[in-house]
Design a protein around this motif. Structure first.
Motif, PDB file in Angstrom:
ATOM      1  N   ALA A  25       1.054  -1.165  -0.044  1.00 46.07           N
ATOM      2  CA  ALA A  25      -0.043  -0.023  -0.015  1.00 46.07           C
ATOM      3  C   ALA A  25       0.862   1.321  -0.016  1.00 46.07           C
ATOM      4  CB  ALA A  25      -1.013  -0.150   1.153  1.00 46.07           C
ATOM      5  N   ILE A  26       2.013   1.313   0.925  1.00 38.32           N
ATOM      6  CA  ILE A  26       2.897   2.629   0.771  1.00 38.32           C
ATOM      7  C   ILE A  26       3.422   2.589  -0.327  1.00 38.32           C
ATOM      8  CG2 ILE A  26       4.957   3.384   2.001  1.00 38.32           C
ATOM      9  CD1 ILE A  26       3.623   2.214   4.793  1.00 38.32           C
ATOM     10  N   PHE A  27       3.987   1.427  -0.823  1.00 42.61           N
ATOM     11  CA  PHE A  27       4.734   1.662  -2.447  1.00 42.61           C
ATOM     12  C   PHE A  27       3.858   1.947  -3.487  1.00 42.61           C
ATOM     13  CE2 PHE A  27       5.975  -0.427  -6.337  1.00 42.61           C
ATOM     14  CZ  PHE A  27       7.281  -0.030  -6.544  1.00 42.61           C
ATOM     15  N   LEU A  28       2.581   1.510  -3.547  1.00 38.38           N
ATOM     16  CA  LEU A  28       1.544   2.072  -4.689  1.00 38.38           C
ATOM     17  C   LEU A  28       1.260   3.252  -4.382  1.00 38.38           C
ATOM     18  CD1 LEU A  28       0.037   1.250  -7.148  1.00 38.38           C
ATOM     19  CD2 LEU A  28      -1.599   0.086  -5.614  1.00 38.38           C
ATOM     20  N   SER A  29       1.050   3.659  -3.268  1.00 36.57           N
ATOM     21  CA  SER A  29       0.571   5.112  -2.689  1.00 36.57           C
ATOM     22  C   SER A  29       1.766   6.126  -3.325  1.00 36.57           C
ATOM     23  CB  SER A  29       0.367   5.084  -1.305  1.00 36.57           C
ATOM     24  OG  SER A  29      -0.025   6.465  -0.857  1.00 36.57           O
ATOM     25  N   GLY A  30       2.779   5.838  -2.852  1.00 37.27           N
ATOM     26  CA  GLY A  30       4.028   6.572  -3.402  1.00 37.27           C
ATOM     27  C   GLY A  30       4.078   6.728  -4.833  1.00 37.27           C
ATOM     28  N   ILE A  31       3.913   5.666  -5.608  1.00 34.29           N
ATOM     29  CA  ILE A  31       3.951   5.806  -7.125  1.00 34.29           C
ATOM     30  C   ILE A  31       2.731   6.513  -7.542  1.00 34.29           C
ATOM     31  CG2 ILE A  31       3.621   4.315  -9.173  1.00 34.29           C
ATOM     32  CD1 ILE A  31       6.168   3.973  -8.075  1.00 34.29           C
ATOM     33  N   LEU A  32       1.511   6.448  -7.072  1.00 35.02           N
ATOM     34  CA  LEU A  32       0.489   7.173  -7.378  1.00 35.02           C
ATOM     35  C   LEU A  32       0.767   8.725  -7.173  1.00 35.02           C
ATOM     36  CD1 LEU A  32      -2.483   7.495  -8.327  1.00 35.02           C
ATOM     37  CD2 LEU A  32      -3.277   6.849  -5.867  1.00 35.02           C
ATOM     38  N   LEU A  33       1.300   9.130  -5.884  1.00 35.18           N
ATOM     39  CA  LEU A  33       1.549  10.421  -5.417  1.00 35.18           C
ATOM     40  C   LEU A  33       2.662  10.976  -6.521  1.00 35.18           C
ATOM     41  CD1 LEU A  33       1.042  12.922  -3.792  1.00 35.18           C
ATOM     42  CD2 LEU A  33       2.605  12.020  -2.089  1.00 35.18           C
ATOM     43  N   CYS A  34       3.571  10.293  -6.894  1.00 37.42           N
ATOM     44  CA  CYS A  34       4.570  11.039  -8.042  1.00 37.42           C
ATOM     45  C   CYS A  34       3.670  11.217  -9.403  1.00 37.42           C
ATOM     46  CB  CYS A  34       5.759   9.937  -8.232  1.00 37.42           C
ATOM     47  SG  CYS A  34       6.761   9.825  -7.037  1.00 37.42           S
ATOM     48  N   VAL A  35       2.859  10.271  -9.658  1.00 40.78           N
ATOM     49  CA  VAL A  35       1.909  10.486 -10.851  1.00 40.78           C
ATOM     50  C   VAL A  35       1.312  11.785 -10.854  1.00 40.78           C
ATOM     51  CG1 VAL A  35       0.168   9.478 -12.143  1.00 40.78           C
ATOM     52  CG2 VAL A  35       1.983   8.103 -11.725  1.00 40.78           C
ATOM     53  N   LEU A  36       0.446  11.864  -9.506  1.00 42.49           N
ATOM     54  CA  LEU A  36      -0.188  13.128  -9.515  1.00 42.49           C
ATOM     55  C   LEU A  36       0.359  14.052  -9.279  1.00 42.49           C
ATOM     56  CD1 LEU A  36      -2.436  11.386  -6.353  1.00 42.49           C
ATOM     57  CD2 LEU A  36      -3.198  12.189  -8.748  1.00 42.49           C
ATOM     58  N   ILE A  37       1.524  14.427  -8.947  1.00 39.68           N
ATOM     59  CA  ILE A  37       2.357  15.701  -8.939  1.00 39.68           C
ATOM     60  C   ILE A  37       2.744  15.803 -10.125  1.00 39.68           C
ATOM     61  CG2 ILE A  37       4.558  16.435  -8.176  1.00 39.68           C
ATOM     62  CD1 ILE A  37       4.528  14.688  -5.778  1.00 39.68           C
ATOM     63  N   MET A  38       3.062  15.103 -11.056  1.00 45.80           N
ATOM     64  CA  MET A  38       3.369  15.029 -12.383  1.00 45.80           C
ATOM     65  C   MET A  38       2.366  15.691 -13.335  1.00 45.80           C
ATOM     66  SD  MET A  38       6.851  15.127 -12.767  1.00 45.80           S
ATOM     67  CE  MET A  38       6.672  15.483 -14.590  1.00 45.80           C
ATOM     68  N   VAL A  39       1.094  15.136 -13.053  1.00 49.66           N
ATOM     69  CA  VAL A  39      -0.173  15.586 -13.764  1.00 49.66           C
ATOM     70  C   VAL A  39      -0.539  16.794 -13.439  1.00 49.66           C
ATOM     71  CG1 VAL A  39      -2.674  15.002 -13.977  1.00 49.66           C
ATOM     72  CG2 VAL A  39      -1.104  13.172 -14.127  1.00 49.66           C
ATOM     73  N   VAL A  40      -0.437  17.295 -12.243  1.00 47.10           N
ATOM     74  CA  VAL A  40      -0.804  18.556 -11.916  1.00 47.10           C
ATOM     75  C   VAL A  40       0.178  19.595 -12.353  1.00 47.10           C
ATOM     76  CG1 VAL A  40      -1.024  20.118  -9.815  1.00 47.10           C
ATOM     77  CG2 VAL A  40      -2.114  17.846  -9.620  1.00 47.10           C
ATOM     78  N   SER A  41       1.430  19.141 -12.080  1.00 45.37           N
ATOM     79  CA  SER A  41       2.528  20.166 -12.827  1.00 45.37           C
ATOM     80  C   SER A  41       2.278  20.380 -14.401  1.00 45.37           C
ATOM     81  CB  SER A  41       3.865  19.400 -12.469  1.00 45.37           C
ATOM     82  OG  SER A  41       4.255  19.183 -11.271  1.00 45.37           O
ATOM     83  N   PHE A  42       2.091  19.288 -15.072  1.00 45.38           N
ATOM     84  CA  PHE A  42       1.805  18.985 -16.556  1.00 45.38           C
ATOM     85  C   PHE A  42       0.641  20.138 -16.886  1.00 45.38           C
ATOM     86  CE2 PHE A  42       0.080  17.776 -20.684  1.00 45.38           C
ATOM     87  CZ  PHE A  42       1.182  17.870 -21.364  1.00 45.38           C
ATOM     88  N   VAL A  43      -0.466  19.871 -16.212  1.00 44.22           N
ATOM     89  CA  VAL A  43      -1.730  20.768 -16.384  1.00 44.22           C
ATOM     90  C   VAL A  43      -1.415  22.272 -16.182  1.00 44.22           C
ATOM     91  CG1 VAL A  43      -4.123  21.015 -15.386  1.00 44.22           C
ATOM     92  CG2 VAL A  43      -3.271  18.904 -16.078  1.00 44.22           C
ATOM     93  N   PHE A  44      -0.789  22.570 -15.041  1.00 42.20           N
ATOM     94  CA  PHE A  44      -0.583  23.692 -14.631  1.00 42.20           C
ATOM     95  C   PHE A  44       0.491  24.537 -14.845  1.00 42.20           C
ATOM     96  CE2 PHE A  44      -3.978  22.443 -12.007  1.00 42.20           C
ATOM     97  CZ  PHE A  44      -4.855  23.376 -11.883  1.00 42.20           C
ATOM     98  N   ILE A  45       1.510  23.893 -15.651  1.00 35.94           N
ATOM     99  CA  ILE A  45       2.960  24.827 -16.082  1.00 35.94           C
ATOM    100  C   ILE A  45       2.735  26.076 -16.869  1.00 35.94           C
ATOM    101  CG2 ILE A  45       3.455  23.073 -17.795  1.00 35.94           C
ATOM    102  CD1 ILE A  45       5.796  24.313 -15.028  1.00 35.94           C
ATOM    103  N   ARG A  46       1.804  25.585 -17.618  1.00 43.30           N
ATOM    104  CA  ARG A  46       1.594  26.848 -18.796  1.00 43.30           C
ATOM    105  C   ARG A  46       0.891  28.006 -18.078  1.00 43.30           C
ATOM    106  NH1 ARG A  46      -2.285  25.860 -23.277  1.00 43.30           N
ATOM    107  NH2 ARG A  46      -0.513  24.458 -24.277  1.00 43.30           N
TER     108      ARG A  46
END
Length: 148
Positions: free
Chosen positions: A45-66
């Protein structure tokens, strides 16, 4: 004077984006505790949650970088440094002064044991604006080339 105003606006916007990332992190933690932990056990659960958080950070970054405006490499790294600082301040402040955890317990999260990916999450947090900026530029170049 205009440069200072632009920097202040960019700092404000970068902080707003970090707040969105923080909300995603809290929701991810709730999802881990309510769904992943009972179904998978603690390390998975901790491992999968860490992967999911990394993906979420990248998605938010990509969406709002402009929205942050055009960033040079150094500026994107400064945004990442801000996000890293805010994340660490939040984690240490929450852990120590709200949850009253011992320093050793707080620092234990900064290791890769039992499926923990928190150190990787911090690296992704720092580099996300740079990666998002470069990915966004590449996508926009490709779209421009396809139109012409």
């Amino acid at each position: 004077m205009r440069g200072r105003e632009d920097s202040a606006v960019r700092l404000f916007k970068a902080t707003v984006v970090w707040l969105l990332i923080a909300v995603c992190a809290v929701l991810n933690g709730g999802f881990r505790e309510a769904v992943l932990l009972p179904g998978l056990g603690k390390p998975a659960a901790i491992f999968l949650s860490g992967i999911l958080l990394c993906v979420l950070i990248m998605v938010v970054s990509f969406v709002f970088i402009r929205w942050l405006g055009p960033l040079r490499t150094a500026q994107s790294l400064l945004v990442g440094l801000l996000w890293l600082f805010l994340t660490l301040a939040f984690e240490f402040g929450l852990g120590r002064f709200v949850q009253h955890r011992e320093w050793s317990e707080i620092l234990d999260a900064y290791t890769f044991k039992n499926g923990n990916l928190w150190p990787l999450v911090l690296v992704v947090t720092f580099l996300a604006p740079l990666f998002a900026m470069r990915i966004r530029a590449s996508v926009e170049r490709d779209a421009h080339c396809r139109r012409n």
